[in-house]
Design a protein around this motif. Structure first.
Motif, PDB file in Angstrom:
ATOM      1  N   MET B 124       0.736  -1.131  -0.058  1.00  0.00           N
ATOM      2  CA  MET B 124      -0.148  -0.029  -0.013  1.00  0.00           C
ATOM      3  C   MET B 124       0.877   1.161   0.122  1.00  0.00           C
ATOM      4  SD  MET B 124      -3.223  -0.110  -0.475  1.00  0.00           S
ATOM      5  CE  MET B 124      -4.993   0.063   0.403  1.00  0.00           C
ATOM      6  N   GLY B 127       1.275   3.502  -3.121  1.00  0.00           N
ATOM      7  CA  GLY B 127      -0.019   4.529  -3.499  1.00  0.00           C
ATOM      8  C   GLY B 127       0.454   5.885  -3.321  1.00  0.00           C
TER       9      GLY B 127
ATOM     10  N   SER C  30      -6.143   1.054  -4.673  1.00  0.00           N
ATOM     11  CA  SER C  30      -5.656  -0.347  -4.890  1.00  0.00           C
ATOM     12  C   SER C  30      -6.573  -1.352  -5.280  1.00  0.00           C
ATOM     13  CB  SER C  30      -5.474  -0.735  -3.301  1.00  0.00           C
ATOM     14  OG  SER C  30      -6.342  -1.072  -2.538  1.00  0.00           O
ATOM     15  N   HIS C 100      -7.070  -5.520  -1.474  1.00  0.00           N
ATOM     16  CA  HIS C 100      -5.978  -5.129  -0.376  1.00  0.00           C
ATOM     17  C   HIS C 100      -6.489  -4.748   1.018  1.00  0.00           C
ATOM     18  CE1 HIS C 100      -2.373  -3.341  -2.894  1.00  0.00           C
ATOM     19  NE2 HIS C 100      -2.899  -4.360  -3.613  1.00  0.00           N
TER      20      HIS C 100
END
Lengths: 209, 209, 209, 209
Positions: B124, B127, C30, C100
């Motif tokens: 993550m 991002g 995501s 995710h």
């Protein structure tokens, strides 16, 4: 003194009740909400007992007097009307909400022996009326649950008199009561106290706090 | 330089604010959102103070100048406008959001002594703008909360200068600040950091991590 | 062989993507979703990279061939298209979803050293295709995360060949991949595996399990 | 004796099913819901097997007789129809719901050795029919899961006979069954038991309970 046209507090509280249900704070017909319609003589509008809060409507509120007698509306007032009346009288509250959330239930049990929960160091405390700093130390009294409403009202009255600054209280294994000087403030107090109870409860679950 | 027609950032941020409320990241009138409307001279559009984010509307934003003075709109700007201005100046941010989530509150407290939270090993992270690998080590500075906004702005300014790569920071017991070069990137950074804070917080609760 | 009219899989997957976002399984742009449009030659419809899943639309999908080259649509295909293609080839899947979530991230890390998660004793396992009893022992392989997609695809291919019965796999610190023989089965597998990952993760937090 | 016009229970239960899905209590086509349409002869309306509860519709219910044979509707009845029939016969229930929540799954496993979960001290217990005080001690029997429905029905029948006061039971690693004398009471019992299971489960996670 009329605080609002009759339809207003019920509309606001019905929406708040549905939102409490959505968040899981008023499942299984639990929870109740009230507002002062007039102060002199006291008239309180309060949810009838046993309502599913997922579909709470303004028409499902009753009007009761200072003794809890129904003045208007059908159905029976909540068994906990006596507690709403105590709060309204002692705190000059315009509205009172009572929720049954998972975290208030857990935390009220964990901290029952200390007879209260002390909350400090959180910015969110500043959302409570009159609080100016996160260093404020908020006491949330915890009262043992009781099915005798007259006795329970007496205990709550004593504890609220002892804790003048409290913005709410917990009934052990039962839930939260909070209130405000306006409908909006009542909603704000509810959200802040439920938030802080979740923070306190989750912090208890930390292995290395 | 005008970044967008006046109605756009407020519409985007109002929707983002309502969505933060729905996720429990902005309960009890907490949280604030801003965007740069013009760079030279600096004009910032920011939520007025005390708004219920469940019903945040584009019309509830104010325009302020580089010193925080209101140029347009009614109501008072958030007390934390000074922090938004620091971020906008130091980071060339197009927008800034500040949330009060349960996990940011807990984690900011758990890791306060280290003055920051180091996050690595999570996909993550990619991002976050400029991050190319989950092996990136993100530092989220943690600043002690303070009601003196001038002093707090100074501390935040120093910490952000020290942590050039940071995409956000935490105020202890208070919440998260993050920003982005566009409105969409700001939303993405917010969701990613809140996600990672939840992961870090829940991992702390593991008995056998 | 055409499996469906062109508009259908995208409509189904766009709705599934928005629902993943709502549950917090696809925050911060995501996650990605794909479906086989044709087998011979292979044509895959897949989300373009960098999309906000809160507002995912059918028109935001691209068509790629067996090598990942874009045949139709604008934008760039997800960097993880190679993994979707591996799954589609090895498993004869009609659709693939990658999420995710907080719990898949945590559990993939907790169980990384064992290189897999063994799940048994849960009725929910029966929602996985071909599973007839809660006594089934499901292996969810865990693969180390890697930014080199060619290398990662190779590792995934090897692990899937070793674990013929697996209905999904985890990338460490990253998330879940699952698939199905139909769109509906893919959605079901996703919900079941995410449910079981949450159960496993929360059980790890129990003091006296 | 007809309890309601045919369309009513299905409409109520379809909405309840969708709301269970939204709360994560019926993911992955899990869960089933039924209501008694007629007592003599017994006719039960029950969800067909394998339905996605996110879009459950009244038309997706089947009518079965006392032996589980389909009288009306298309599709196959849930494999667990036998358990619904046991409950309807032993408890004079008007409706039965079966959910697969994360917390019922975890708690049913944690307390399996004691063959039941004892719940007391919570105000929410008063939402269970006939319970007058939070001091009530509710026993929620836990039955080992079994894919042999005839054998499982027999065990459930025995346990329900032993625990006359129980308002529900758990299948280990599987989920909750509850029921009520009306549709509304069934919904209430479900919400209360799921709430209490979450409270019990989270309390197990407390480091210093």
């Amino acid at each position: 003194m009329s605080m609002a046209r009759s339809s207003e507090p019920e509309t606001f509280l019905a929406e708040l009740g549905r939102s409490c249900y959505a968040r899981g704070w008023a499942l299984g017909t639990s929870g109740n909400l009230s507002a002062v319609v007039s102060r002199d003589p006291l008239v309180l509008t309060i949810t009838a007992t046993g309502l599913d809060k997922s579909s709470l409507l303004p028409g499902q509120f009753l009007r009761v007097d200072a003794s809890g007698k129904v003045l208007e509306g059908s159905g029976q007032p909540s068994a906990e009307t006596a507690l709403h009346l105590v709060v309204v009288k002692l705190r000059q509250a315009a509205a009172v909400v009572h929720t049954h959330s998972v975290w208030s239930t857990i935390v009220s049990d964990l901290s029952a022996q200390q007879r209260g929960l002390w909350i400090e160091g959180y910015e969110m405390l500043k959302g409570l009326e009159g609080v100016k700093s996160h260093l404020h130390r908020e006491c949330l009294p915890i009262v043992e649950n009781d099915q005798d409403m007259t006795r329970l009202s007496g205990v709550v009255e004593t504890r609220l008199a002892e804790c003048q600054g409290a913005h709410g209280f917990l009934l052990r294994g039962h839930g939260l009561y909070t209130w405000g000087k306006t409908l909006e403030q009542t909603k704000r107090h509810l959200e802040i106290l439920e938030f802080l109870l979740e923070v306190m409860g989750r912090t208890h679950s930390m292995v290395n706090p």
